[in-house]
Design a protein around this motif. Structure first.
Motif, PDB file in Angstrom:
ATOM      1  N   SER A  36     -25.241 -24.599 -14.585  1.00 17.24           N
ATOM      2  CA  SER A  36     -24.126 -24.303 -15.507  1.00 17.24           C
ATOM      3  C   SER A  36     -22.863 -24.051 -14.706  1.00 17.24           C
ATOM      4  O   SER A  36     -22.883 -23.315 -13.718  1.00 17.24           O
ATOM      5  N   VAL A  37     -21.772 -24.631 -15.151  1.00 13.61           N
ATOM      6  CA  VAL A  37     -20.517 -24.455 -14.437  1.00 13.61           C
ATOM      7  C   VAL A  37     -20.037 -23.005 -14.617  1.00 13.61           C
ATOM      8  O   VAL A  37     -20.305 -22.370 -15.647  1.00 13.61           O
ATOM      9  N   LYS A  38     -19.361 -22.479 -13.582  1.00 11.42           N
ATOM     10  CA  LYS A  38     -18.900 -21.085 -13.634  1.00 11.42           C
ATOM     11  C   LYS A  38     -17.432 -21.043 -14.050  1.00 11.42           C
ATOM     12  O   LYS A  38     -16.594 -21.681 -13.425  1.00 11.42           O
ATOM     13  N   MET A  39     -17.155 -20.267 -15.076  1.00 10.87           N
ATOM     14  CA  MET A  39     -15.811 -20.323 -15.677  1.00 10.87           C
ATOM     15  C   MET A  39     -15.077 -18.987 -15.708  1.00 10.87           C
ATOM     16  O   MET A  39     -15.682 -17.926 -15.761  1.00 10.87           O
ATOM     17  N   GLY A  40     -13.741 -19.103 -15.730  1.00 11.08           N
ATOM     18  CA  GLY A  40     -12.893 -17.941 -15.975  1.00 11.08           C
ATOM     19  C   GLY A  40     -11.806 -18.352 -16.955  1.00 11.08           C
ATOM     20  O   GLY A  40     -11.541 -19.549 -17.118  1.00 11.08           O
ATOM     21  N   SER A  41     -11.169 -17.372 -17.612  1.00 11.11           N
ATOM     22  CA  SER A  41     -10.025 -17.732 -18.460  1.00 11.11           C
ATOM     23  C   SER A  41      -8.877 -16.757 -18.212  1.00 11.11           C
ATOM     24  O   SER A  41      -9.085 -15.600 -17.827  1.00 11.11           O
ATOM     25  N   TYR A  42      -7.666 -17.258 -18.439  1.00  9.71           N
ATOM     26  CA  TYR A  42      -6.473 -16.556 -17.953  1.00  9.71           C
ATOM     27  C   TYR A  42      -5.329 -16.713 -18.953  1.00  9.71           C
ATOM     28  O   TYR A  42      -4.794 -17.819 -19.113  1.00  9.71           O
ATOM     29  N   LEU A  69     -18.333 -24.314  -8.980  1.00 13.79           N
ATOM     30  CA  LEU A  69     -19.772 -24.535  -8.801  1.00 13.79           C
ATOM     31  C   LEU A  69     -20.532 -23.211  -8.642  1.00 13.79           C
ATOM     32  O   LEU A  69     -21.624 -23.060  -9.154  1.00 13.79           O
ATOM     33  N   SER A  70     -19.921 -22.274  -7.911  1.00  9.23           N
ATOM     34  CA  SER A  70     -20.635 -21.020  -7.636  1.00  9.23           C
ATOM     35  C   SER A  70     -19.769 -19.824  -8.002  1.00  9.23           C
ATOM     36  O   SER A  70     -18.548 -19.944  -8.136  1.00  9.23           O
ATOM     37  N   ASP A  71     -20.397 -18.667  -8.104  1.00  9.00           N
ATOM     38  CA  ASP A  71     -19.659 -17.432  -8.366  1.00  9.00           C
ATOM     39  C   ASP A  71     -18.634 -17.194  -7.266  1.00  9.00           C
ATOM     40  O   ASP A  71     -17.516 -16.768  -7.523  1.00  9.00           O
ATOM     41  N   GLU A  72     -19.048 -17.490  -6.054  1.00 11.62           N
ATOM     42  CA  GLU A  72     -18.173 -17.268  -4.901  1.00 11.62           C
ATOM     43  C   GLU A  72     -16.889 -18.105  -5.009  1.00 11.62           C
ATOM     44  O   GLU A  72     -15.783 -17.603  -4.805  1.00 11.62           O
ATOM     45  N   ASP A  73     -17.058 -19.378  -5.349  1.00  6.62           N
ATOM     46  CA  ASP A  73     -15.879 -20.240  -5.519  1.00  6.62           C
ATOM     47  C   ASP A  73     -15.022 -19.768  -6.698  1.00  6.62           C
ATOM     48  O   ASP A  73     -13.798 -19.827  -6.658  1.00  6.62           O
ATOM     49  N   ALA A  74     -15.712 -19.334  -7.737  1.00  9.66           N
ATOM     50  CA  ALA A  74     -14.999 -18.919  -8.950  1.00  9.66           C
ATOM     51  C   ALA A  74     -14.077 -17.739  -8.667  1.00  9.66           C
ATOM     52  O   ALA A  74     -12.978 -17.641  -9.221  1.00  9.66           O
ATOM     53  N   ILE A  75     -14.528 -16.842  -7.781  1.00  9.71           N
ATOM     54  CA  ILE A  75     -13.690 -15.691  -7.443  1.00  9.71           C
ATOM     55  C   ILE A  75     -12.426 -16.164  -6.710  1.00  9.71           C
ATOM     56  O   ILE A  75     -11.342 -15.596  -6.867  1.00  9.71           O
ATOM     57  N   LYS A  76     -12.554 -17.255  -5.955  1.00  6.71           N
ATOM     58  CA  LYS A  76     -11.367 -17.804  -5.276  1.00  6.71           C
ATOM     59  C   LYS A  76     -10.356 -18.297  -6.307  1.00  6.71           C
ATOM     60  O   LYS A  76      -9.143 -18.125  -6.146  1.00  6.71           O
ATOM     61  N   SER A  77     -10.840 -18.924  -7.359  1.00 10.74           N
ATOM     62  CA  SER A  77      -9.936 -19.367  -8.434  1.00 10.74           C
ATOM     63  C   SER A  77      -9.278 -18.158  -9.104  1.00 10.74           C
ATOM     64  O   SER A  77      -8.088 -18.166  -9.424  1.00 10.74           O
ATOM     65  N   TYR A  78     -10.094 -17.134  -9.321  1.00  9.28           N
ATOM     66  CA  TYR A  78      -9.595 -15.896  -9.932  1.00  9.28           C
ATOM     67  C   TYR A  78      -8.466 -15.305  -9.083  1.00  9.28           C
ATOM     68  O   TYR A  78      -7.420 -14.898  -9.598  1.00  9.28           O
ATOM     69  N   ASN A  79      -8.674 -15.291  -7.772  1.00 11.97           N
ATOM     70  CA  ASN A  79      -7.661 -14.735  -6.877  1.00 11.97           C
ATOM     71  C   ASN A  79      -6.353 -15.528  -6.904  1.00 11.97           C
ATOM     72  O   ASN A  79      -5.261 -14.957  -6.849  1.00 11.97           O
ATOM     73  N   LYS A  80      -6.490 -16.847  -6.997  1.00 15.72           N
ATOM     74  CA  LYS A  80      -5.280 -17.684  -7.074  1.00 15.72           C
ATOM     75  C   LYS A  80      -4.479 -17.336  -8.322  1.00 15.72           C
ATOM     76  O   LYS A  80      -3.258 -17.213  -8.294  1.00 15.72           O
ATOM     77  N   MET A  81      -5.199 -17.191  -9.416  1.00 16.24           N
ATOM     78  CA  MET A  81      -4.522 -16.909 -10.683  1.00 16.24           C
ATOM     79  C   MET A  81      -3.887 -15.517 -10.644  1.00 16.24           C
ATOM     80  O   MET A  81      -2.782 -15.314 -11.138  1.00 16.24           O
ATOM     81  N   PHE A  82      -4.583 -14.577 -10.044  1.00 17.68           N
ATOM     82  CA  PHE A  82      -4.088 -13.204  -9.881  1.00 17.68           C
ATOM     83  C   PHE A  82      -2.729 -13.231  -9.167  1.00 17.68           C
ATOM     84  O   PHE A  82      -1.747 -12.625  -9.593  1.00 17.68           O
ATOM     85  N   GLU A 140      -3.047 -18.399   0.673  1.00 18.51           N
ATOM     86  CA  GLU A 140      -4.176 -18.926   1.443  1.00 18.51           C
ATOM     87  C   GLU A 140      -5.374 -18.074   1.093  1.00 18.51           C
ATOM     88  O   GLU A 140      -5.235 -16.878   0.838  1.00 18.51           O
ATOM     89  N   GLU A 141      -6.526 -18.699   1.164  1.00 14.61           N
ATOM     90  CA  GLU A 141      -7.756 -18.036   0.734  1.00 14.61           C
ATOM     91  C   GLU A 141      -7.916 -16.622   1.305  1.00 14.61           C
ATOM     92  O   GLU A 141      -8.137 -15.657   0.558  1.00 14.61           O
ATOM     93  N   LYS A 142      -7.767 -16.515   2.620  1.00  9.50           N
ATOM     94  CA  LYS A 142      -7.996 -15.230   3.289  1.00  9.50           C
ATOM     95  C   LYS A 142      -7.015 -14.166   2.822  1.00  9.50           C
ATOM     96  O   LYS A 142      -7.363 -13.020   2.563  1.00  9.50           O
ATOM     97  N   SER A 143      -5.757 -14.595   2.739  1.00 10.84           N
ATOM     98  CA  SER A 143      -4.707 -13.666   2.361  1.00 10.84           C
ATOM     99  C   SER A 143      -4.879 -13.208   0.905  1.00 10.84           C
ATOM    100  O   SER A 143      -4.668 -12.038   0.577  1.00 10.84           O
ATOM    101  N   LEU A 144      -5.313 -14.118   0.065  1.00 10.80           N
ATOM    102  CA  LEU A 144      -5.528 -13.764  -1.344  1.00 10.80           C
ATOM    103  C   LEU A 144      -6.694 -12.781  -1.486  1.00 10.80           C
ATOM    104  O   LEU A 144      -6.658 -11.871  -2.326  1.00 10.80           O
TER     105      LEU A 144
END
Ligand code: ATP
Ligand code: MG
Length: 437
Positions: A309-315, A165-178, A238-242
């Protein structure tokens, strides 16, 4: 599997274009066969390794909550016209027409297609975040396909897409993938370094390439040696650790040549820690926000019912490239030793056989059946060849463990050898438990 039955067409004369170790070895051991420039058939040995890599990639995607699906290889040009990339992508895109004259293409990547899937099914923030992935063939009409499976036209890729939904949430997804990438490459026995990278034709704001060091790599890299001190296992999922993990990596200079600036490098890294070398890109992740969702009108209702607009990343991970990259990282002094996790077989039995001695072969067969019963994936070299030729061949096939049935193996005491180490005498039970751990 009996070696006499294994489909390994050995090539006697290597083609001149096979310049790097991995390309040569894959041809020599019959892992692949070129079908036309940059297009290969995967023969049983190569296919087996690739499938094992694929499975590890899959497990680690599933671990972070990504859901597997499958999109087609052939796509309609329409969505690419909508996103504006149909013209931009240029000659790397293989364009085709169907019998009705409709413009189609063989997908080089899937941002448009997944956005189309998403916009037609998800309308509310309640289903977010989402992580979806598939493992599918891609086609890029590379101008200079080379180095075997490293840069081909048709290649096998895992591509994942995140929706937030937001840039902030999207970065969390990015971190998980990282994190998932670091864990995946670790399980493949590779040391992959995340490097701040240019976003290239995918576009966007944030991007990392995962690179393994190799002289023959196509990417030039500039990094602080301290990057090797950071290990993903220091962090928890976990979110914080990531977030902390990303911050720790961000503090250490590591970039590919598109981002390299000499003064920045000198300012940030002491001379003795400066590493300038080459590497192979095995994965690439991007955060591009609404770059595709905006033109493709992929809208969702936020908490207040407002459309956004939905916020997206690709991996991406180059699954087929990883087969070659693993060879580049592990083939030394004419010996290829596959990491245990992706080796084509768990163990090979090598009996010394000649006209007067069939006993060794019989003994080898017994052990072979015994190991098979335990679900150990075993290869038996039942060919009537002298031992030194056999060893040379197995140095290339690269099964990491050998049971040698010759003069040193007496009764239940068997000669057991890990490639690149000295052999030892062990009982079959000890060998079984060694292979199972
Ligand atoms: P490169 O810079 O090597 O051309 P890319 O940036 O075009 O790669 P991405 O679009 O990020 O590649 O694709 C994801 C992954 O797919 C890459 O990290 C790489 O491992 C793999 N890959 C890309 N192109 C090829 C190719 N031509 N042959 C084999 N694997 C490839
Ligand atoms: Mg790239």
């Amino acid at each position: 599997m009996l070696l006499s039955k294994l489909f390994v067409p050995i090539i006697k004369d290597l083609p001149a274009e096979a310049k790097i170790k991995s390309h040569q070895l894959m041809l020599q051991t019959g892992m692949i066969k070129q079908s036309s420039a940059g297009i290969y058939s995967w023969l049983p040995l190569g296919f087996k390794v690739m499938k094992k890599i694929e499975q590890i990639v899959r497990e680690e995607q599933n671990f972070i909550g990504a859901q597997e699906m499958l999109m087609p290889t052939i796509q309609s040009a329409e969505i690419w016209k909508e996103s504006g990339r149909y013209e931009d992508y240029g000659e790397e895109m293989l364009r085709i027409k169907d019998r009705q004259g409709r413009e189609m293409l063989y997908g080089p990547t899937n941002e448009e297609l997944i956005t189309d899937v998403f916009r037609s099914s998800v309308k509310s923030y309640k289903l977010l975040p989402q992580l979806l992935y598939h493992i599918q063939w891609k086609f890029r009409d590379e101008i200079r396909p080379r180095f075997g499976v490293m840069r081909c036209k048709e290649f096998y890729m895992k591509d994942a897409y995140s929706f937030d939904l937001s840039d902030e949430d999207a970065i969390k997804s990015y971190n998980k993938m990282f994190y998932s990438y670091l864990k995946t490459f670790h399980r493949l026995g590779l040391k992959a370094i995340p490097m701040a990278a240019d976003t290239g034709p995918i576009g966007g704001e944030l991007s990392h390439e995962f690179v393994i060091l190799a002289e023959t790599g196509e990417s030039k890299i500039y990094a602080d040696k301290n990057i090797f001190q950071i290990n993903f296992s220091q962090y928890s999922f976990e979110e914080k650790s990531l977030k902390k993990m990303r911050e720790d990596f961000n503090k250490i200079y590591a970039v590919t040549d598109e981002k390299y600036k000499k003064d920045e490098f000198d300012k940030n890294v002491n001379k003795e820690n400066q590493m300038v070398t080459r590497g192979i890109e095995v994965g690439h992740i991007f955060y591009f926000s609404d770059k595709y969702s905006k033109p493709l009108n992929c809208l969702i209702d936020d908490k207040n019912g407002k459309k956004t607009s939905v916020k997206m990343g690709s991996y991406g991970i180059g699954v087929s490239r990883l087969v070659g990259a693993t060879i580049e990282a592990n083939y030394n002094n004419n010996v290829m030793k596959w990491p245990k996790s992706i080796a084509p077989f768990d163990v090979v039995i090598i009996p010394s056989i000649n006209k007067n001695n069939k006993e060794n072969l019989e003994k080898a067969h017994k052990i072979y059946l015994e190991l098979k019963k335990q679900n150990i994936d075993v290869l038996l070299d039942d060919l009537d060849e002298n031992m030194s030729n056999k060893f040379k061949k197995h140095d290339l096939i690269g099964v990491p463990y050998q049971i040698i049935i010759g003069s040193k193996s007496q009764g239940d005491d068997l000669e057991f050898k890990e490639l690149n180490s000295k052999s030892e005498i062990l009982s079959l039970n000890k060998i079984k438990s060694k292979l199972k751990t």
